[in-house]
Structures are given as structure tokens and as C-alpha cells.
Enzyme design. Sequence first.
Site, mmCIF file in Angstrom:
data_model
loop_
_atom_site.group_PDB
_atom_site.id
_atom_site.type_symbol
_atom_site.label_atom_id
_atom_site.label_comp_id
_atom_site.label_asym_id
_atom_site.label_seq_id
_atom_site.Cartn_x
_atom_site.Cartn_y
_atom_site.Cartn_z
ATOM 1 N N HIS A 40 12.865 -54.508 -19.041
ATOM 2 C CA HIS A 40 12.467 -53.353 -18.244
ATOM 3 C C HIS A 40 11.052 -52.937 -18.640
ATOM 4 C CE1 HIS A 40 12.876 -49.640 -15.937
ATOM 5 N NE2 HIS A 40 12.183 -49.087 -16.912
ATOM 6 N N ASP A 50 21.822 -40.360 -11.948
ATOM 7 C CA ASP A 50 20.420 -40.639 -12.288
ATOM 8 C C ASP A 50 19.590 -40.826 -11.028
ATOM 9 O OD1 ASP A 50 18.039 -41.636 -13.823
ATOM 10 O OD2 ASP A 50 18.510 -43.402 -12.610
ATOM 11 N N ARG A 69 13.285 -35.200 -9.987
ATOM 12 C CA ARG A 69 12.245 -35.037 -11.017
ATOM 13 C C ARG A 69 10.887 -35.451 -10.478
ATOM 14 N NH1 ARG A 69 14.058 -38.864 -15.087
ATOM 15 N NH2 ARG A 69 12.112 -38.430 -16.142
ATOM 16 N N SER A 116 17.314 -41.737 -18.362
ATOM 17 C CA SER A 116 17.316 -42.277 -17.002
ATOM 18 C C SER A 116 17.279 -43.814 -17.039
ATOM 19 C CB SER A 116 16.095 -41.715 -16.254
ATOM 20 O OG SER A 116 15.856 -42.416 -15.077
ATOM 21 N N LYS A 141 20.835 -46.734 -16.496
ATOM 22 C CA LYS A 141 20.888 -47.853 -15.539
ATOM 23 C C LYS A 141 21.019 -49.181 -16.261
ATOM 24 C CE LYS A 141 16.989 -46.297 -13.703
ATOM 25 N NZ LYS A 141 16.359 -45.098 -13.240
HETATM 26 N N1 URA Z 1 11.834 -44.917 -14.742
HETATM 27 C C1 URA Z 1 13.092 -44.449 -14.609
HETATM 28 O O1 URA Z 1 13.978 -45.179 -14.192
HETATM 29 N N2 URA Z 1 13.336 -43.186 -14.932
HETATM 30 C C2 URA Z 1 12.390 -42.345 -15.405
HETATM 31 O O2 URA Z 1 12.678 -41.195 -15.689
HETATM 32 C C3 URA Z 1 11.067 -42.829 -15.542
HETATM 33 C C4 URA Z 1 10.825 -44.134 -15.212
#
Ligand code: URA
Length: 444
Positions: free
Chosen positions: A82, A161, A168, A183, A187
Amino acid sequence: MLALRLIERKRDGGRIDAGEWRALANAYAAGHVPDYQMAAFLMACFLRGMDRGETAALTEAMLRSGDTLDLAYLDKPRIDKHSTGGVGDKVSIVLAPLIASLGVAVPMMSGRGLGHTGGTLDKLESIPGFRTDLSLAEAKQQLETLDCALIGQTAEIAPADRKMYALRDATGTIEAIPLIAASIMSKKLAEGLTGLVLDVKRGSGAFLPELDRGLELARTMIELGADHGTPVVALLTAMDRPLGRACGNALEVEESILALRGEGPPDLMSVTYALGAEMLVLAGAASDHDAARRRMEQAIGTGRAAEHFQKIIEAQGGNPAVVDDPALLPQAAEVELYASARRGFVARVEPRAVGRGITALGGGRTTMEDSLDLSVGFMISVRPGDWVEQGEPMATIFARDRAGVESGKAALRTAITVADEADPPLPLVSHRVTAAGAELLVGT
Ligand code: URA
């Protein structure tokens, strides 16, 4: 009433316990808490902070708000990578087929571009026919046959999320380390991984530019992984200039294809190999980083990695011929060189200005609803520290019309600075962070 009580407590510096995080996340995902209350609550979290236990509880609450991918039956390592996001960052498109071609399952769940950063899903959708909206069942089936699925966050994964992140984004509450870490990890933990590699960007184009904040984000995510028995390794990589030359959706897919064929630009290959080596070592598919690198170079040199990408494209409904003939990708109507107005050193190639330039060309989003022109963008051939003569080409603009070319020139004038001297850019890969601590790989 629950939401109001929690907003007031957080506003006044109090703590939210695990059961309350769970109740709030579930109620919000189910539509029982209005956006205005959740926005107020998130702002209170942003301003007051969250402790380690609260961050873990929020991660768990968002993870449990939806389904998870149970992939243990595959009986093989399952590793994802990621990135916290940047400009020109197409590493996922290279790494996923490359690592899967070496027998490691890569259930890669990516996002869309927003703000100045691009998104892997948008880039992949420039491949004619390519579907990123696979269901979890389809993704599982593809992982069984090809060790790889390139998908978006489905409605089933961490729905709390999904809603909170969008909220957000619209309420100035993104840049809080506990919220970001929870967040991302909610995932990633839903993917049923045996290991995760993080590319935490630093520098002016990163959404947390400062080194200490990047390191703190990395440590927080590593701890959240450890809570779930998932080993996480983070590399801090440079985003004070775009990665590679191509910036823009189809252009980046073309550069990724070149990388899979062994013709990628050196900086893209360095970051790809550094992250890929961590993936292979975490998977137990290589004994150390040098052995991992040899395996990756071999997969690229023999054509195996590019062939694997073709198979993935075909399985996801896309035209696999793009790997042999990238001209099948969307092509911009107008293509024009951009030359330096003076001689000197390239002092800066500012990623945010490049990213905003792509958006102005129609290739990026300002809201999630925007549709994109996938053909537009820039190929930037200079790097900070390069010497250029007056009139020497520094970039190529890809636009849909003449107005686009003019807006592209204006963006590049802001993005690329040529001066009498240039400070050295950030090292490409500067730190390696694991549960054991942070290791400096080169000078900061
Ligand atoms: N990427 C995400 O998935 N969540 C965040 O809060 C910031 C970047």
C-alpha cells in the site's frame, strides 16, 4: 443520542472505549448517524487526538463493519503493498503482476485519485475493457487461478471506513495520523493478508510531507498490523518529485508496461525492487533482499512478469494486447514538447503542481463524481539536479485540445524550476521501519 454524547466527550478531551467505537462505526455505516454529527466527531478526534487503544479500537470497528476476504484456504503467502499516494506512483501496477508471477498471492485493493494524487483504479481503467469492480467472490476466484486480483474497495469491505474517508475528505479531517492509520489498516486487514508492505511517501508531494510524521504513521500502522498478527514493513520513499517520467493515467500504464518489459526508468525500478524485495522476503519466497531482487529481475528478463500482467488483464475483461502494443491505450489529441526558458540546473519538479496540472487537463478529480479523460498528462524527462540548456525539451504535454496544451504549459511553468543551483533531492528510499524499529538506509 450516542453520537452527541461521544462528540461532547471527545470535544472535551475524553476517551472513547472500544464498545463505543464499534457502536458508532456500525450505526454510521447503517445510516443511523447523520453526516453532520460524524463530521463534528471526526473534527473533535482530529483536534484532540486519539490514543493507541482508541486507534486500535477504531481500526477493529471499521474492519468489522463489513466482510473480510478469508483466503487462508489458498494455503500460500498473501502479501499486499500500500502506498500513501503521490504523483507518477504506478508501482502497484508493476508490482502486483511481478510478485504474483513468482507464486505469491497479491490481493491488491486500490483507490481512486483525489486531490493532487493519482489512483491505481483510474489508471487501470485506461486499459480498454478493464474491470476493477470485481465482487469479492470474483476476486477470490481470480486469486485461485492467477494469484492476483486488482480491485477497488468493494461495498462489502470496511463500509464504515468508506463513508468516513469520503466525509473526512470533504471536512478537512484527513491529515490526522490515528485516523489515516485506522482507515488504511481496516481495509488492508480485511484482505486476509499474511504480510503487508507500506510505501510511506515523504517530501512536498506527500500528504504528510515531514519525515517525523511519516515515521509516526509507519509505526502506528505496524502496531495495528501486529495487533492482528500481520507483519508489516514500511519503506519511506521520496515524493519531492514525481516517480518515473509518466504522470497521467494511460501514460502511467504505458510506463508500467515498459517497466514489466525491463525498460522502466531507473527511479521507478529502484522503488519497485525495494518494495518487491520486502514482499518476497515477508512471503518467505526469497531468503534475503538480494535473492529477491534476482528473482524479480529474472521474472522481468524472461517476459514472465509481462505475460502474467496480460493474463490478469484478460481475466478482468481488458484487452491484453496493450502489453505488446501500448498504442491501444487512450491517446491524447494534442501532444506538444515543453522546453526550458533558460539554461541552468533543474532545481525542483514539484509533484503537487504536476498533479494539479493533470486535474486541469481533465485527468484528475476534484470530487469523487468527476469523470476523467484518461489520455492526458505529462511525460517529464528531467529530474532535480539535471543540467538543461535554453530551449531544451524538459517534458511533453498530452492534452485533449489547444486550451489543454496552454493549461499544461502553465502548470509546468509552476512545477519545474530551473535555477543557477539545485539542492540534492531526497533519497529515493531513506528508511526501513519494522516492529523492531526504524533503520536509516541512506542519508536523510
Ligand atoms: N488513504 C486511506 O485509505 N485513508 C486515509 O485516511 C488516508 C489515505
